[in-house]
Design an enzyme around this catalytic site. Structure first.
Site, PDB file in Angstrom:
ATOM      1  N   ALA A 223      12.681  10.871 -23.711  1.00  0.00           N
ATOM      2  CA  ALA A 223      11.866  12.041 -23.388  1.00  0.00           C
ATOM      3  C   ALA A 223      11.550  12.148 -21.906  1.00  0.00           C
ATOM      4  CB  ALA A 223      10.571  12.008 -24.191  1.00  0.00           C
TER       5      ALA A 223
ATOM      6  N   SER B 261      11.935  12.679 -28.725  1.00  0.00           N
ATOM      7  CA  SER B 261      12.363  11.289 -28.546  1.00  0.00           C
ATOM      8  C   SER B 261      12.575  10.621 -29.899  1.00  0.00           C
ATOM      9  CB  SER B 261      11.304  10.523 -27.750  1.00  0.00           C
ATOM     10  OG  SER B 261      11.676   9.180 -27.571  1.00  0.00           O
TER      11      SER B 261
ATOM     12  N   CYS C 296       2.530   3.526 -21.726  1.00  0.00           N
ATOM     13  CA  CYS C 296       2.865   3.394 -20.298  1.00  0.00           C
ATOM     14  C   CYS C 296       1.695   2.881 -19.472  1.00  0.00           C
ATOM     15  CB  CYS C 296       3.301   4.752 -19.743  1.00  0.00           C
ATOM     16  SG  CYS C 296       4.525   5.572 -20.741  1.00  0.00           S
TER      17      CYS C 296
END
Length: 380
Positions: free
Chosen positions: A73, A199, A325
């Site tokens: 993605a 994704s 992340c």
């Protein structure tokens, strides 16, 4: 290894056994390059890629030719945003996004800002919802793109995509949506949308493969390629295709199309059971609104230090304090900050995301463990 109970499905999902089974022959027996047009090895690989492309198109209501494979993605987002910015190079450009977008969108927007674009970052209310009226008033004569996610990765809050798509269509503006957390979890349709990132690893497929939906047969232009070298994927994304991963992505998309409705109902019951148990704790609060994905809850626990809370809870539960992340960062989540949560409470917030393998016993154990940890940290 004695793994903890997994409640971090928004970070990644395990590959479904059926997906792994579908992928295995493409690592060994069928090893051809899908771009090899002169022999059977290539033809077989190409046919597998096109079958997967159709499965993915069916999941989001697109045409087969509108699916462009990427490495994930993040690459799809970069292609959509940077590709649009470069398309209008030399013109005055304005983009609209939101403060609660994933960092893959926000960092890409910062990048084009440094190259001369003007970007508006829309605020949200304390439930994480944006105002379509405010979005409309932010549109300028030189607005090129509206980029808003379908569902938030930290809170599960769902944006009014149909309304936004209608507005973009009326104004003749490219509408890009990051649908990574929505596709395969709730019904998603590309109606009125020009660009959409998805994704595989968020819907029980493999990591390292994603797609960008690019609308065809429309007057609005398509983004410029960001990776060159062979003209693969209709010139939008050069590079040898990852056939095993694409096959897995297709199988996962096919499965989610048929499973997600019933699975969503099951997970909503478990999520509500978890939420009720955790919100019984004093000084605990739900972050977000009721208009959200059925498998996600984000809860703030007052009176505890965030890093201690996460470290102790993760001894028995795999959870996170934000997106994968940024989950190791001691900083409070930018999403919760945008919603008006103070820094201490933001750091002491935990995202629980349920999935295919989550059981009622997992939820009972999770509630018991969180109660124990929070009680200890508060000195009860």
């Amino acid at each position: 290894m004695n793994y903890p109970i997994y409640l971090d499905y928004n970070a990644t999902t395990p590959c479904a056994p059926e997906v792994i089974e579908a992928m295995i022959p493409w690592f060994g027996e069928h090893y051809g390059n899908a771009a090899s047009k002169s022999h059977a090895y290539g033809w077989v690989a190409e046919n597998a890629v096109e079958a997967a492309r159709e499965q993915i198109a069916n999941l989001i209501g697109a045409q087969v030719k509108e699916i462009i494979f990427t490495s994930g993605a993040t690459e799809a987002i970069n292609l959509a945003v940077k590709g649009t910015f470069e398309l209008f190079k030399g013109e005055k450009q304005h983009f609209i996004t939101c403060q609660t977008e994933h960092k893959a969108v926000l960092d890409t927007m910062k990048s084009i800002e440094e190259s001369g674009a003007e970007v508006t970052y829309l605020p949200v209310d304390n439930h994480g919802k944006l105002s379509v009226k405010e979005l409309q008033s932010s549109i300028l004569p030189h607005t090129k793109m509206i980029a808003l996610m379908w569902a938030n990765n930290e809170t599960g809050v769902i944006h009014p995509i149909t309304e936004i798509a209608k507005l973009a269509e009326e104004k003749g503006i490219i509408f890009f949506t990051d649908a990574v957390q929505a596709a395969g979890k709730i019904p998603v349709s590309v109606g009125g949308i020009h660009l959409m990132a998805i994704s595989a690893h968020k819907l029980y497929g493999p990591k390292g493969i994603g797609a960008l939906y690019i609308r065809h047969n429309h007057s609005l232009p398509k983004p410029l390629a960001q990776i060159h070298g062979g003209g693969h994927e209709k010139g939008f994304r050069s590079g040898t295709l990852n056939v095993p991963a694409i096959v897995g992505f297709g199988k996962a998309a096919e499965m989610r199309l048929y499973e997600m409705k019933e699975e969503s109902k099951r997970l909503e019951k478990l999520r509500d059971f978890l939420e009720i148990g955790l919100l019984r704790l004093p000084d605990s609060f739900l972050n977000g609104s009721q208009d959200r994905l059925s498998h996600v809850t984000n809860i703030a626990f007052g009176g505890v230090e965030g890093e201690d809370l996460l470290r102790k809870i993760c001894q028995k539960l795999a959870v996170s304090s934000g997106s994968a992340c940024t989950s190791i960062s001691p900083k409070p989540s930018h999403v919760l900050q945008a919603m008006g949560l103070d820094a201490d409470l933001g750091r002491a917030s935990i995202r629980f995301s349920l999935g295919r393998n989550t059981t009622e016993q997992d939820i009972l154990d999770a509630v018991g463990w969180v109660e124990k940890v929070v009680g200890e940290l508060r000195g009860y």
